[in-house]
Design an enzyme around this catalytic site. Structure first.
Site, short mmCIF file in Angstrom:
data_model
loop_
_atom_site.label_atom_id
_atom_site.label_comp_id
_atom_site.label_asym_id
_atom_site.label_seq_id
_atom_site.Cartn_x
_atom_site.Cartn_y
_atom_site.Cartn_z
N ARG A 1 87.63 63.67 41.66
CA ARG A 1 87.50 64.73 40.72
C ARG A 1 88.57 65.76 40.80
O ARG A 1 89.10 66.00 41.59
CB ARG A 1 85.93 65.27 41.13
CG ARG A 1 84.75 64.41 40.67
CD ARG A 1 83.42 64.64 41.04
NE ARG A 1 82.49 64.02 40.47
CZ ARG A 1 82.08 62.88 40.93
NH1 ARG A 1 82.50 62.21 41.97
NH2 ARG A 1 80.99 62.15 40.29
N HIS B 1 88.10 68.92 38.22
CA HIS B 1 87.84 70.04 37.62
C HIS B 1 88.61 70.03 36.20
O HIS B 1 89.55 71.30 36.15
CB HIS B 1 88.05 71.40 38.36
CG HIS B 1 86.90 71.55 39.41
ND1 HIS B 1 86.84 72.56 40.17
CD2 HIS B 1 85.84 70.92 39.54
CE1 HIS B 1 85.69 72.53 40.91
NE2 HIS B 1 85.01 71.57 40.42
N TYR C 1 93.50 71.42 38.43
CA TYR C 1 94.24 72.17 39.75
C TYR C 1 93.41 71.77 41.06
O TYR C 1 93.88 72.04 41.89
CB TYR C 1 94.35 73.58 39.44
CG TYR C 1 95.15 73.88 38.33
CD1 TYR C 1 96.22 74.05 37.88
CD2 TYR C 1 94.26 74.32 37.11
CE1 TYR C 1 97.20 74.25 36.92
CE2 TYR C 1 94.94 74.63 35.73
CZ TYR C 1 96.16 74.47 35.98
OH TYR C 1 96.94 74.67 34.48
N HIS C 2 92.52 70.98 40.88
CA HIS C 2 91.48 70.70 42.21
C HIS C 2 91.19 69.65 42.34
O HIS C 2 90.02 68.80 42.40
CB HIS C 2 90.15 71.71 41.80
CG HIS C 2 90.32 73.06 41.43
ND1 HIS C 2 89.33 73.80 40.51
CD2 HIS C 2 91.46 73.96 41.65
CE1 HIS C 2 90.00 75.11 40.78
NE2 HIS C 2 90.87 75.04 41.42
N PRO C 3 92.36 68.56 42.81
CA PRO C 3 91.69 67.11 43.11
C PRO C 3 91.12 67.16 44.54
O PRO C 3 91.35 67.74 45.38
CB PRO C 3 93.38 66.54 43.36
CG PRO C 3 94.24 67.78 43.69
CD PRO C 3 93.66 68.89 42.90
#
Length: 629
Positions: free
Chosen positions: A406, A408, A565-567
């Protein structure tokens, strides 16, 4: 072809007289790309090739550089408004690079009114936070208690906790070591040095999504916005219920408070908020939305507005100026420029790692490095932790390794006002609207320097129209939104490096469009004259009555220009070894001695920026590990 594209996008004359020709933009582009890592250069070549093929396959039937000036302009306009993503995506990538270099040019910066001065004058130089970091000049072979792979939000916390518990700790970081002396000079050069693959990392799917990641001692905390939001209570409760995790509420609350104290987390103050946050606050207030200043890990911020390119005052308390210095003071050692390629397994247990000291610029191998340890802590991030384990064929018995990815996904908007804002002065990410965070939609006022991010990407213009918009940058404000994705992708190992596959489902696309409409409405309420969405073919939104163009249009995920920007999530934690990779203390279900404590262990989306969630879980994981050694 590059010359033709640059001069068509940014011709001479108009509201800003110098164009691509007089600034030698194509030559700047060529030199800049030539200094990139090999993988990034291949990406740019792919974009150029795709763009060339796209014009041949169009009604023009010829390569772009062989078209007449009028035909070039016509073709670029058709690409900008096309609902076929293949026609847009190559142009979007090339245009972003050209705009970044153009706006960073010393001849252009004053013409768009960008001075680069912080919101608050710097009266005293705070000095440089020095961190003792080694780069192996000879082969290394050592034995320690714990080796930590990665120095970002998870690895730095683990190093500090373990060192304070009296354990011998070595931290290995693939990137170089940078301090505030390095956070100066042209922004494109800082992007090239501080980001993995010069910022050209992306997911493969519909649509292609930019997914930039930091590469250096401190990981992505070097280049993130500093936003420190706790996940909503229902998120943690969902993890407990779905993944079978305990995560005691009181214990976790205490850890969050401790992390926030260590990072000096405080809401953005009025003195450094800047106009970009102020207009979002005004719009939210007029609409009666739940909102507020963003809590950040900072001390002494002056509102330089370049958080994503390294804080020039060390005011943003990334790991390289907070947790890592404390870990080194407690006895930990940090090696930079070391790429780990192998987890050593003996007798069914992880007993160390092997890798190479590499050249900081080229990534070429220099000297072998082997660290033996009682425990291996993997904290290379959701992409590279999964990649390392996949390449080593380890910790994969559940079939979930690399899955549940995921990110975002997010959109940006650019709003214009009838007055000067100088929105780059102030904290880069300053204010948020959490009215819909329960539905997985979060708005954040974010204004990168001109030419970077959606401060440029929000413009769907070309030629003299683009230059006119650039001349009005002093009157613009920018914001972004992220959604808590129900879509999930996958990380796969490949010879040239990990590949990230991710496609946005229609449910998430619908929420992105809802968030986009809310962002437009917020700026209109703050008296914006127009708001640009970059939906293909959609004109700027000027009245609330036009918001239906966003929410009621026949838009698909492939029409959206997204970044993320949020793996997270590729080595997710859970109680059941059949559906998770690690337990709630980061211990691999099927490989004793291996502990993971980065964003990869998150069992689902955090709904908000995940930094302090990673740090809180890493604190808990490291303390349990320290007690077991």
């Amino acid at each position: 072809m590059l010359v033709a594209l640059a001069e068509s996008l940014l011709p001479e004359g108009g509201a800003i007289e110098p164009g691509a020709r007089s600034t030698d933009l194509a030559a700047q582009f060529e030199a800049y790309v030539g200094a990139m890592p090999a993988r990034a250069r291949r990406t740019v070549r792919l974009l150029l090739s795709a763009f060339a093929v796209s014009s041949v396959a169009s009604r023009h039937g010829r390569p772009f550089h062989r078209l007449s000036p009028a035909a070039r302009e016509s073709y670029l306009h058709s690409c900008e408004v096309s609902r076929l993503r293949q026609r847009r995506e190559a142009l979007v990538g090339l245009k972003a690079l050209l705009l970044m270099l153009y706006c960073a040019d010393e001849r252009i910066r004053p013409l768009i009114g960008y001075t680069g001065t912080p919101r608050k004058a710097v009266e005293r130089d705070p000095g440089v936070v020095e961190l003792a970091v080694s780069h192996p000049a000879v082969p290394v072979s050592e034995r320690v208690d714990v080796v930590v792979v990665g120095s970002g939000a998870g690895g730095s916390v683990a190093a500090l906790e373990l060192a304070r518990a009296g354990r011998q700790v070595v931290v290995l970081e693939e990137g170089g070591y940078f301090n505030r002396r390095d956070f100066a000079g042209p922004l494109p050069e800082r992007l090239r040095r501080l980001y993995r693959d010069a910022g050209l990392t992306f997911t493969i799917g519909s649509p292609v999504i930019s997914l930039p990641m930091g590469k250096g001692v401190g990981g992505s905390t070097l280049i993130n916005s500093g936003t420190c939001l706790r996940p909503p209570a229902n998120v943690l409760e969902g993890w407990r219920r779905v993944a079978g995790l305990e995560l005691p509420e009181e214990e976790l609350g205490d850890v969050f408070e401790e992390v926030e104290r260590n990072l000096h987390v405080t809401p953005v103050g009025a003195g450094v908020m800047g106009a970009n946050g102020e207009v979002m606050a005004l719009g939210a207030s007029r609409l009666g939305l739940s909102a507020g200043p963003i809590p950040r890990n900072e001390r002494g911020c002056h509102g330089s507005g370049v958080c994503a390119f390294g804080c020039p005052l060390d005011a943003k308390l990334g790991m390289h100026v907070s947790y890592l210095p404390a870990a080194v003071a407690a006895g930990a050692r940090v090696f930079s420029g070391v790429r780990v390629e192998r987890v050593v397994v003996e007798g069914g247990r992880a007993v160390g790692v092997r890798g190479w000291a590499v050249d900081a610029e080229t990534g070429a191998r220099r000297h072998p490095v082997e660290i033996r340890a009682d425990a291996v802590v993997l904290a290379a991030g959701a992409v590279h932790s999964a990649d390392l384990l996949l390449r080593n064929r380890l910790a994969g018995s559940s079939g979930q390794l690399g899955r549940n990815f995921r990110i975002h996904p997010g959109l940006g908007v650019l709003a214009f006002f009838d007055r000067d804002l100088d929105a780059w002065q102030g904290v880069m990410q300053s204010y948020h609207v959490d009215e819909r965070v329960g539905d997985g939609i979060l708005l954040e006022a974010t204004y990168p320097p001109p030419g970077a991010g959606y401060s440029a990407g929000g413009l769907g213009a070309i030629g003299l129209e683009l230059k006119d918009a650039l001349s009005r940058y002093r009157r613009s404000a920018a914001g972004g939104l992220i959604v808590s994705d129900t879509s999930a992708g996958r990380v796969r190992a490949a010879p040239g490096g990990p590949l990230m596959f991710y496609s946005v489902g229609q449910a998430d696309a619908s929420r992105l469009l809802e968030g986009l409409a809310l962002a437009c409405e917020t700026y209109l309420a703050a008296a914006a004259t127009e708001v640009h969405t970059l939906l293909p073919g959609l004109p700027p939104i000027r009245r609330r009555e036009e918001l239906g163009w966003i929410t009621e249009g026949r838009w698909k995920a492939s029409h959206l220009k997204l970044s993320a920007y949020h793996p997270m999530g590729t080595c997710r934690m859970g109680a059941d070894p059949r559906s998770s990779v690690v337990d709630e203390f980061g211990r691999a279900h099927d490989l004793p001695g291996l502990v993971i404590c980065d964003a990869s262990v998150l069992p689902g989306s955090t709904h908000v920026n995940p930094q302090i969630t990673i740090m809180a879980l890493a604190t808990r994981i490291a303390r349990r590990l320290a007690g077991s050694l």
